[in-house]
Design an enzyme around this catalytic site. Structure first.
Site, PDB file in Angstrom:
ATOM      1  CE  LYS A 287      65.821  56.957  -1.626  1.00  0.00           C
ATOM      2  NZ  LYS A 287      66.039  55.603  -1.218  1.00  0.00           N
ATOM      3  NE  ARG A 288      59.973  62.745   2.894  1.00  0.00           N
ATOM      4  CZ  ARG A 288      61.061  62.217   3.445  1.00  0.00           C
ATOM      5  NH1 ARG A 288      61.136  60.933   3.613  1.00  0.00           N
ATOM      6  NH2 ARG A 288      62.049  62.971   3.826  1.00  0.00           N
TER       7      ARG A 288
END
Ligand code: GLU
Length: 523
Positions: A287-288
């Site tokens: 998700k980063r």
């Protein structure tokens, strides 16, 4: 499958315990199969919508639409410390953008709302109270310091930290005294041995004796906010959720949820856990990484249909892998029993190829093409605005022609405003001297082409142009075909490479070709 699921649903409805609250009133009517399937996508607004979330939402959407049910968006915002500003709006916006809007949601409202958990605290308090009454839950007065000490000790002994259930055994007088002193307890759920075996619709039979590995979990915090497990069970129940389709990472929590359902006397929904979506090399879709957020794909010019297609193609639940499926086809072909337990590997390098296919499909639909024409116009205005010398290039007819010629070659609409296609919108600055190094016959060639454009009754298609240009070079001494084409390419576009000369001439149109040639002649 439909019959099986709907049959199960009917019998579940028949067996539904009383006191199912608001939802029973809402369902009220005939309880027809068409209103029975209710699924939800329940993200926490702790981040913006990314591909993993889109896939979970999509599978829920497909299931709902396939069985003529409802798709609900519920925002799980009970961990107020982790909320990200704008995330809730972004999740709703992106579901709309993707073409899979919820039937009920915080923004849209609906009969089972509110759809934000922070606005449903009363329901969690009621459920906790009911559990306290039956002894299935208890108040815990352990301080954060004590809990921290327990944790440290466990780690020192190389054990997994777990609560030691101390407050299970407090006597009622002690509890009353603590409350009278103003202590604010948490409420813990008593995990009982004897977890149920349940059949996950994807992973099959499962049993997880959660009581033997975990301490009693907090279900209501001292500030009155629930934790995930209680909120999820209470909401799935009151919202009348028939099937829980969620990521595999929640499979182990299901045992705990089933214990809660049992303690509350509620009928649980069906569960189907979806395998993980991973990068092509098996690594986690982080998700980063900025590049898995939907906004990124939208602003990079990818179509929503493309994303829906690629994330389902690498998953399962469809008869086979096939590029180019549309949403109605996905709904039609989706089969939950076909979802495998293997992780889905996503090859994002193929994204342009998927997009190219979807673009061709849209371009072949007149109404959709008109929409794309408008989008291109906006893009061109944005990128070339001031530099546009002839605003006729923005006419519907002109952009339409360009789109039809470019289909199959461009993978994104955006490609049309890239430098490679700048000639479509702005006139190149080409000097006579530059062209004369290509062919000494500049004036002759220019005259021939201008003449060709004037030929009465000629329709300048690519085919006709190819034939006629060839003929011109053959019948004119000193005009070598290859040089003539190279000269025309540079004169018309200022570029050495690109589509064929005939295609470029058609996309520019005769009037613009004439204008550009005359400019060169007078330079
Ligand atoms: N809020 C959880 C999440 O962020 C939802 C899990 C569930 O669907 O039960 O994924």
């Amino acid at each position: 499958m439909a019959a099986l699921l709907l049959g199960q649903l009917r019998s579940r409805l028949a067996r539904a315990p009383s006191g199912a609250g608001r939802w029973r009133e809402y369902r009220g009517g005939p309880g027809t199969p068409s209103s029975a399937v209710r699924v939800r996508f329940a993200p926490s607004p702790t981040g913006f919508m990314h591909l993993g979330g889109l896939r979970t939402a999509l599978y829920n959407y497909l299931f709902a639409k396939k069985y003529k049910g409802s798709f609900i968006l519920r925002l799980e915002d009970t961990d107020q410390t982790r909320l990200v500003p704008g995330a809730a709006e972004n999740i709703e916006d992106m579901l709309e953008w993707a073409g899979i809007p919820p039937d009920e949601s915080p923004r849209r409202g609906g009969p089972a709302g509110p759809y934000l958990q922070s606005q449903r605290l009363e329901l969690y308090a009621q459920a906790s109270e009911a559990l306290l009454q039956t002894g299935a839950a208890y108040r815990c007065f352990c301080t954060p310091q004590r809990l921290e000490l327990l944790k440290k000790e466990a780690l020192r002994n190389h054990q997994t930290p777990r609560y030691d259930n101390r407050c299970r055994h407090l006597n009622p007088e002690h509890v009353a005294r603590k409350l009278a002193e103003g202590s604010k307890p948490t409420i813990r759920f008593r995990l009982e041995e004897g977890a149920e075996t349940f059949q996950d619709l994807v992973y099959g039979w499962n049993r997880h004796e959660v009581a033997s590995v975990e301490g009693d979990p907090v279900i209501l915090k001292s500030d009155g906010f629930p934790t995930y497990h209680l909120a999820c069970v209470v909401d799935d129940h009151h919202m009348g959720i028939s099937h829980v389709l969620r990521g595999k990472e929640w499979l182990v929590s299901t045992a705990k949820h089933l214990l809660l359902y049992r303690a509350l006397g509620w009928e649980p929904p069906h569960f189907a856990h979806l395998p993980l979506l991973l990068n092509k090399d098996g690594s986690k879709l982080s998700k980063r990484q900025g590049d898995i957020f939907l906004e990124h794909f939208a602003s990079a010019g990818f179509l929503p249909e493309t994303l829906l297609d690629i994330i389902t193609n690498y998953g399962s639940g469809f008869a086979g892998n096939q590029m180019g499926r549309t949403l109605p086809e996905l709904i039609e072909q989706f089969d939950l029993t076909g979802v495998s337990t293997h992780s889905a590997l996503l090859d994002l390098e193929k994204l342009p190829e998927y997009n190219r296919l979807h673009l061709i499909r849209l371009l072949n639909d007149k109404a959709q093409r008109l929409q794309l024409v408008k989008e291109v116009r906006v893009m061109v205005e944005e990128v070339y605005g001031e530099q546009l010398e002839d605003r006729d290039v923005l006419s519907d007819a002109s952009i339409d022609r360009i789109l039809l010629l470019g289909q199959g070659r461009i993978s994104r609409l955006k490609d049309l405003v890239s430098p490679a296609y700048s000639y479509l919108w702005t006139r190149p600055a080409v000097a006579r001297a530059q062209l004369q190094t290509i062919s000494g016959e500049l004036d002759v060639i220019a005259k021939l082409v201008l003449g060709l454009l004037e030929t009465p009754g000629i329709s300048l298609t690519q085919e006709v142009l190819n034939q006629e240009l060839k003929k011109l070079s053959e019948k004119t001494e000193g005009v070598e075909y290859v040089r003539m084409m190279k000269l025309l390419r540079v004169a018309l576009t200022g570029q050495q490479h690109g589509p064929t000369v005939a295609e470029m001439m058609v996309s520019l149109g005769p009037r613009e070709v004439r204008e550009r040639i005359q400019r060169v002649l007078s330079s």
